[in-house]
Enzyme design. Sequence first.
Site, mmCIF file in Angstrom:
data_model
loop_
_atom_site.group_PDB
_atom_site.id
_atom_site.type_symbol
_atom_site.label_atom_id
_atom_site.label_comp_id
_atom_site.label_asym_id
_atom_site.label_seq_id
_atom_site.Cartn_x
_atom_site.Cartn_y
_atom_site.Cartn_z
ATOM 1 N N TRP A 156 -4.755 4.192 0.466
ATOM 2 C CA TRP A 156 -5.925 3.383 0.101
ATOM 3 C C TRP A 156 -5.753 2.732 -1.270
ATOM 4 C CZ3 TRP A 156 -6.860 8.706 1.525
ATOM 5 C CH2 TRP A 156 -6.913 8.868 2.908
ATOM 6 N N HIS A 157 -4.535 2.191 -1.450
ATOM 7 C CA HIS A 157 -4.169 1.546 -2.715
ATOM 8 C C HIS A 157 -3.665 0.123 -2.452
ATOM 9 C CE1 HIS A 157 -3.270 5.835 -4.410
ATOM 10 N NE2 HIS A 157 -4.555 5.530 -4.493
ATOM 11 N N GLN A 158 -4.390 -0.659 -1.690
ATOM 12 C CA GLN A 158 -3.919 -2.001 -1.332
ATOM 13 C C GLN A 158 -3.873 -2.906 -2.567
ATOM 14 O OE1 GLN A 158 -6.711 -0.625 0.219
ATOM 15 N NE2 GLN A 158 -5.790 0.052 2.134
ATOM 16 N N ASP A 208 0.859 -1.184 0.000
ATOM 17 C CA ASP A 208 0.000 0.000 0.000
ATOM 18 C C ASP A 208 0.892 1.229 0.000
ATOM 19 O OD1 ASP A 208 -2.258 1.601 0.125
ATOM 20 O OD2 ASP A 208 -2.651 1.236 2.246
ATOM 21 N N HIS A 209 0.331 2.343 -0.417
ATOM 22 C CA HIS A 209 1.040 3.620 -0.348
ATOM 23 C C HIS A 209 0.788 4.274 1.007
ATOM 24 C CE1 HIS A 209 0.840 3.781 -5.005
ATOM 25 N NE2 HIS A 209 2.037 3.399 -4.613
#
Length: 540
Positions: free
Chosen positions: A469-471, A292-293
């Site tokens: 919120w980039h899983q 994730d970021h």
Amino acid sequence: MEIYDYIVVGAGSAGCVVASRLSEDPGVRVLLVEAGPDMNHLWVRMPAGAGKLFMNKQFNWAFDTEPVPTLGGRTVYWPRGKGLGGSSSINGMIYMRGQPSDFDQWAALGNDGWSWADVLPYFIRSEANQRGASEYHGGQGPLHVSDAAVTHPTADDFIAAAQQVGIQRSADLNGPPHEGVAYRQYTIRNGRRHTSYNAFIEPVRHRRNLTVRTGVRVTRVLLESGQATGIEVIDQGERRQIAAAREVILSGGALASPHLLMLSGIGDGAALHHHGIAATIESPGVGRDLQDHWFGSLAWRVTPESSYNHRLRGLHKYLEGIRYLLTGSGYLALGAAPVTAYARSEAGRPEADLQLTVSPMTFKFNASGNPVVDDFPAVSGSMVLLTPDSRGHLALKSPDPLQAPAFHPNYLSDPGDIRRSIAGLRLMRRIAEAAPLSSRIVNELVPGVSVTTNEQLLEHLKKNGNSGWHQVGTCRMGVDGQAVVDPRLRVRGVSRLRVIDASIMPRIVAGNTNAACIMIGEKGADMIRADAAPARAVSR
């Protein structure tokens, strides 16, 4: 028993694409099944409504991680879209594909057919860019991509200041040189959010061979003799089964797809046995490689004309609402932070690994979860580490399919991630101190001028940083023993079962993930059609 040729689980960014493309063939029957509701709501349609959806449990799974040791025991909130369009219905609408080196690296890891040259045609095919067709953009695709509805002088000055510190001006962040500073583009059409559902399913929902079901919770994939034969669902309180004559495609995203595999007996055998689930297929990589970021936030008090906070408060807020309703434009028609810079944290980096953004407004969430714009002029910023080396995992909490798994993101566990993130915060400060942006700034609010040492900046990242919120990565594509799917997105060890969503990414893309998920949907659908599994005999 209901029978379809293809069952697509999850109507999100990738799933809508897969179902749309497969149903182009009138000779096959396609079911698209979604746990959430229809998303035809004002806050979904209006771009600025994203803040209202951030904690809205009607359209948002609203997950929380387990306490994260590397963040001092904090839990982290993870919004995920629940309904038609998935997270493309609640996100910031940013259209950013990633860097070409991202996909070339996927191919270098043994994933033939996933280089930049291989995936670019799929990005182009899906896109209807406001700027028209070109070597790098599509003009006639289903997904509308547009420029920001309005610009602001502070955003212009951020671009100029970034150039002062050595970041080149870019005309197109999704085209060469893929590094620089520019205004973003968004998945917005005529002032309205354009979700994956709006683009790929809504225009074709009338197809007689396409069935879309909402409010249906998939509990497991049915397996028989080493192949997927359908799904088990809870529909209107009743548990039943639906058969797939050709394939089952999981497109639930990086959190739901591995969860469904585990519930179906595909995963680490010992972990499944602990929860009383028989391991039908030993696949230890399921739920691993979670990426994730992580971003660090910044904010500055600015001169009055340098922020549009006042336009979103009091009477002005209603005037903006009228402006939006009449024209589809104005500040309510904007996606997340309008300008961004892609830069390198260190001189020796082979590619941009930082995403630096500024927005001429600031807000906070109140106790009820609604965004409240600050009552003074301010500008917000963020620093996102795009290529993290930290890895987490998810694990079952229970064999109950309605209970979310445990999420262990392990943010900032890699020392290099810490070093590069701190460098990114310092670079953001350099931009803020450069002309002409510096003339607008009164003082730094977050993290504050007293925060100067590496130790203090790290503490800020831990206490006040947040997920992008980039899983991705939890059903990783590859050719090694830990890979969950092969380069054709087939679940290893099972026939007639694929995963097509963010979870298959071997490494997270250096950009926002929605565009890449849509590309994965396009390419995955082509693979299904090319492989053309014959229909198996199914008795009703």
